[in-house]
Design a protein around this motif. Structure first.
Motif, PDB file in Angstrom:
ATOM      1  N   GLY A 102      19.776  84.610  43.263  1.00  0.00           N
ATOM      2  CA  GLY A 102      20.923  84.868  44.023  1.00  0.00           C
ATOM      3  C   GLY A 102      20.573  85.701  45.203  1.00  0.00           C
ATOM      4  O   GLY A 102      19.644  85.221  45.924  1.00  0.00           O
ATOM      5  N   TYR A 103      21.568  86.600  45.473  1.00  0.00           N
ATOM      6  CA  TYR A 103      21.105  87.199  46.839  1.00  0.00           C
ATOM      7  C   TYR A 103      20.062  88.529  46.774  1.00  0.00           C
ATOM      8  O   TYR A 103      19.519  88.763  47.581  1.00  0.00           O
ATOM      9  CB  TYR A 103      22.608  88.199  47.119  1.00  0.00           C
ATOM     10  N   ASP A 104      19.877  88.771  45.495  1.00  0.00           N
ATOM     11  CA  ASP A 104      18.828  89.650  45.012  1.00  0.00           C
ATOM     12  C   ASP A 104      17.369  89.085  45.380  1.00  0.00           C
ATOM     13  O   ASP A 104      16.455  89.721  46.023  1.00  0.00           O
ATOM     14  CB  ASP A 104      18.600  90.016  43.641  1.00  0.00           C
ATOM     15  N   GLY A 105      17.354  87.621  45.208  1.00  0.00           N
ATOM     16  CA  GLY A 105      16.167  86.938  45.509  1.00  0.00           C
ATOM     17  C   GLY A 105      16.119  87.080  47.026  1.00  0.00           C
ATOM     18  O   GLY A 105      14.745  86.844  47.473  1.00  0.00           O
ATOM     19  N   LEU A 106      17.200  86.971  47.827  1.00  0.00           N
ATOM     20  CA  LEU A 106      17.053  86.767  49.138  1.00  0.00           C
ATOM     21  C   LEU A 106      16.393  88.278  49.692  1.00  0.00           C
ATOM     22  O   LEU A 106      15.501  88.419  50.549  1.00  0.00           O
ATOM     23  CB  LEU A 106      18.386  86.523  49.821  1.00  0.00           C
ATOM     24  N   TYR A 107      16.810  89.185  48.984  1.00  0.00           N
ATOM     25  CA  TYR A 107      16.532  90.604  49.315  1.00  0.00           C
ATOM     26  C   TYR A 107      15.014  90.770  49.191  1.00  0.00           C
ATOM     27  O   TYR A 107      14.036  91.198  49.739  1.00  0.00           O
ATOM     28  CB  TYR A 107      17.329  91.721  48.874  1.00  0.00           C
ATOM     29  N   LEU A 108      14.428  90.245  48.059  1.00  0.00           N
ATOM     30  CA  LEU A 108      13.128  90.551  47.564  1.00  0.00           C
ATOM     31  C   LEU A 108      12.290  89.637  48.558  1.00  0.00           C
ATOM     32  O   LEU A 108      11.246  90.118  48.964  1.00  0.00           O
ATOM     33  CB  LEU A 108      12.839  89.946  46.003  1.00  0.00           C
ATOM     34  N   ALA A 109      12.627  88.366  48.893  1.00  0.00           N
ATOM     35  CA  ALA A 109      12.010  87.439  49.733  1.00  0.00           C
ATOM     36  C   ALA A 109      11.690  88.192  51.052  1.00  0.00           C
ATOM     37  O   ALA A 109      10.643  88.033  51.686  1.00  0.00           O
ATOM     38  CB  ALA A 109      12.581  86.093  49.756  1.00  0.00           C
ATOM     39  N   ARG A 110      12.842  88.801  51.698  1.00  0.00           N
ATOM     40  CA  ARG A 110      12.641  89.287  52.955  1.00  0.00           C
ATOM     41  C   ARG A 110      11.939  90.567  52.745  1.00  0.00           C
ATOM     42  O   ARG A 110      11.270  90.817  53.584  1.00  0.00           O
ATOM     43  CB  ARG A 110      13.925  89.569  53.403  1.00  0.00           C
ATOM     44  N   VAL A 137       9.006  87.801  40.166  1.00  0.00           N
ATOM     45  CA  VAL A 137       8.608  88.830  39.677  1.00  0.00           C
ATOM     46  C   VAL A 137       9.154  90.024  39.932  1.00  0.00           C
ATOM     47  O   VAL A 137       9.614  90.916  39.217  1.00  0.00           O
ATOM     48  CB  VAL A 137       6.941  88.964  40.035  1.00  0.00           C
ATOM     49  N   GLY A 138       9.358  90.156  41.343  1.00  0.00           N
ATOM     50  CA  GLY A 138      10.236  91.328  41.738  1.00  0.00           C
ATOM     51  C   GLY A 138      11.567  91.725  41.056  1.00  0.00           C
ATOM     52  O   GLY A 138      12.183  92.413  40.781  1.00  0.00           O
ATOM     53  N   GLY A 139      12.138  90.399  40.816  1.00  0.00           N
ATOM     54  CA  GLY A 139      13.501  90.471  40.219  1.00  0.00           C
ATOM     55  C   GLY A 139      13.734  90.907  38.873  1.00  0.00           C
ATOM     56  O   GLY A 139      14.435  91.234  38.314  1.00  0.00           O
ATOM     57  N   ILE A 140      12.461  90.854  38.120  1.00  0.00           N
ATOM     58  CA  ILE A 140      12.367  91.420  36.700  1.00  0.00           C
ATOM     59  C   ILE A 140      12.730  92.968  36.814  1.00  0.00           C
ATOM     60  O   ILE A 140      13.549  93.389  35.801  1.00  0.00           O
ATOM     61  CB  ILE A 140      11.034  90.902  35.911  1.00  0.00           C
ATOM     62  N   ALA A 141      12.270  93.543  37.910  1.00  0.00           N
ATOM     63  CA  ALA A 141      12.495  95.083  37.984  1.00  0.00           C
ATOM     64  C   ALA A 141      14.071  95.245  38.630  1.00  0.00           C
ATOM     65  O   ALA A 141      14.624  96.447  38.344  1.00  0.00           O
ATOM     66  CB  ALA A 141      11.724  95.466  39.240  1.00  0.00           C
ATOM     67  N   ILE A 147      16.688  90.814  36.475  1.00  0.00           N
ATOM     68  CA  ILE A 147      16.966  89.318  36.299  1.00  0.00           C
ATOM     69  C   ILE A 147      15.808  89.070  35.483  1.00  0.00           C
ATOM     70  O   ILE A 147      14.569  88.964  35.859  1.00  0.00           O
ATOM     71  CB  ILE A 147      16.775  88.698  37.697  1.00  0.00           C
ATOM     72  N   ILE A 148      16.075  89.015  34.173  1.00  0.00           N
ATOM     73  CA  ILE A 148      14.927  88.881  33.091  1.00  0.00           C
ATOM     74  C   ILE A 148      15.016  87.340  32.562  1.00  0.00           C
ATOM     75  O   ILE A 148      15.846  86.891  31.705  1.00  0.00           O
ATOM     76  CB  ILE A 148      15.217  89.545  31.799  1.00  0.00           C
ATOM     77  N   PRO A 149      14.278  86.333  33.115  1.00  0.00           N
ATOM     78  CA  PRO A 149      14.082  85.128  32.563  1.00  0.00           C
ATOM     79  C   PRO A 149      13.458  84.803  31.311  1.00  0.00           C
ATOM     80  O   PRO A 149      12.713  85.872  30.820  1.00  0.00           O
ATOM     81  CB  PRO A 149      13.299  84.381  33.579  1.00  0.00           C
ATOM     82  N   SER A 150      13.688  83.606  30.311  1.00  0.00           N
ATOM     83  CA  SER A 150      13.037  83.680  29.086  1.00  0.00           C
ATOM     84  C   SER A 150      11.562  83.391  29.761  1.00  0.00           C
ATOM     85  O   SER A 150      11.228  82.907  30.762  1.00  0.00           O
ATOM     86  CB  SER A 150      13.455  82.636  28.525  1.00  0.00           C
ATOM     87  N   ARG A 151      10.612  83.137  28.705  1.00  0.00           N
ATOM     88  CA  ARG A 151       9.202  82.882  28.637  1.00  0.00           C
ATOM     89  C   ARG A 151       9.401  81.479  29.200  1.00  0.00           C
ATOM     90  O   ARG A 151       8.469  81.047  30.123  1.00  0.00           O
ATOM     91  CB  ARG A 151       8.469  82.936  27.557  1.00  0.00           C
ATOM     92  N   ALA A 152      10.055  80.389  28.830  1.00  0.00           N
ATOM     93  CA  ALA A 152      10.188  79.128  29.171  1.00  0.00           C
ATOM     94  C   ALA A 152      10.411  78.900  30.671  1.00  0.00           C
ATOM     95  O   ALA A 152       9.931  78.259  31.186  1.00  0.00           O
ATOM     96  CB  ALA A 152      11.072  78.264  28.258  1.00  0.00           C
ATOM     97  N   ASP A 153      11.355  79.842  31.059  1.00  0.00           N
ATOM     98  CA  ASP A 153      11.778  79.709  32.558  1.00  0.00           C
ATOM     99  C   ASP A 153      10.604  80.226  33.383  1.00  0.00           C
ATOM    100  O   ASP A 153      10.605  79.620  34.521  1.00  0.00           O
ATOM    101  CB  ASP A 153      12.951  80.691  32.777  1.00  0.00           C
ATOM    102  N   ARG A 154      10.203  81.166  32.842  1.00  0.00           N
ATOM    103  CA  ARG A 154       8.951  81.766  33.559  1.00  0.00           C
ATOM    104  C   ARG A 154       7.974  80.816  33.797  1.00  0.00           C
ATOM    105  O   ARG A 154       7.206  80.417  35.011  1.00  0.00           O
ATOM    106  CB  ARG A 154       8.287  83.164  33.106  1.00  0.00           C
ATOM    107  N   GLU A 155       7.549  80.072  32.853  1.00  0.00           N
ATOM    108  CA  GLU A 155       6.455  78.948  32.940  1.00  0.00           C
ATOM    109  C   GLU A 155       6.756  77.816  33.743  1.00  0.00           C
ATOM    110  O   GLU A 155       6.110  76.837  34.251  1.00  0.00           O
ATOM    111  CB  GLU A 155       6.087  78.523  31.415  1.00  0.00           C
TER     112      GLU A 155
END
Length: 313
Positions: free
Chosen positions: A97-105, A207-211, A214-222
């Protein structure tokens, strides 16, 4: 730090050698096609390329052999491709979401300016004149297209091949400039740069979202790593730089950034305008105050992830 937590060490001698060698390697299939397009004439060949990009090579009557060879290559999925994993990867990247945009920028994009070799190419393609907002918007449009769908002829597929085409044009144009120093900077948009850019754009914000919780499952990470693998394959990244899983994608990011992070005066040239960009954004009220607050917010995120030393550089 994330790489170290995962037990990923610094590159060994063989990995350093490969990264060094690939600073001089471009994208042979696309570069060959672009050479043919220029020789034959862009006025004639560009519309054919665009038609094949949007509807497939079979939609081009009597397609010239160089065009058919390239599009047959990219339209034939690699043996390892799992379409269901790609779909899940698209959904996983949208979790930010918006957090992803912040991290990307504030992390991937701003942090990327620490790689001065890549900056040399950006400056020669008008990055300063274009401005940070437009360049970030163009990059994010590609990333959003990837999230929308990487199916054949879908938005991500078309956008990725378009970026690959532009990369080849830049290699041809910038590499021919009299002030381009190949011995010092490598080939413009080389394999090592592309590998770092791929995982930096698609995996680093993830990766930054984890901090940020935003905690994805192992299957989502793969699944996200598999999506990045396919995007990189379409982008012209060679097999040895394509992640085979989430841990491998973090390894590639860490190793490539270790190799190409060498800040110089170009780092400040590009980073300072981006840091100050929020001061010029449109605010419906209190623009001076809100611009200063927005600048501080974005720089605080950058500092949290990149660290004080990188911010000083």
């Amino acid at each position: 730090p994330f790489a170290l937590l995962m037990g990923i060490g610094k590159p060994d001698a063989e990995q350093w050698r490969l990264m060094g060698e690939d600073l001089l390697v471009g994208d042979e299939p696309m570069d060959t096609l672009v050479d043919w397009m220029y020789t034959t004439g862009m006025t004639e060949t560009r519309p054919l390329f665009q038609r094949a990009l949007e509807s497939g090579i079979d939609s081009v009557p009597d397609a010239p052999e160089p065009l058919r060879a390239f599009f047959t290559l990219v339209e034939t999925p690699p043996d390892w491709l799992d379409e269901s994993l790609v779909r899940r990867g698209e959904q996983t990247l949208r979790m930010g979401g918006y957090d992803g945009l912040y991290l990307a920028r504030d992390v991937s994009f701003l942090g990327g300016y620490l790689a001065s070799g890549f900056n040399k190419t950006l400056l020669r393609t008008g990055a300063l004149e274009k401005g940070p907002a437009q360049r970030f918007a163009e990059t994010m449009q590609w990333a959003l297209d990837v999230q929308k769908g990487m199916q054949k002829f879908g938005p991500g597929y078309r956008s990725t091949l378009h970026v690959r085409f532009v990369h080849s044009l830049v290699r041809r144009h910038v590499g021919a400039m009299p002030d381009w120093d190949t011995d010092a900077w490598g080939l413009p948009i080389n394999q090592t740069d592309m590998a770092a850019t791929l995982v930096g754009a698609l995996i680093a914000p993830f990766v930054g979202g984890i901090a940020m919780g935003i905690i994805p499952s192992r299957a989502d990470r793969e699944a996200a790593a598999h999506l990045a693998r396919y995007v990189g394959w379409l982008m012209g990244v060679e097999e040895k730089w394509l992640p085979t899983g989430f841990r491998d994608s973090v390894r590639i990011l860490y190793h490539c950034m270790t190799a190409i992070t060498n800040p110089d005066e170009t780092t400040r040239q590009l980073a300072v305008p981006m840091a100050n960009d929020p001061l010029n954004w449109h605010y419906p009220n209190l623009p001076r105050l809100r611009g200063r607050i927005a600048r501080a917010q974005h720089l605080s995120i950058s500092t949290m992830y990149l660290g004080p030393k990188a911010m000083r550089q």
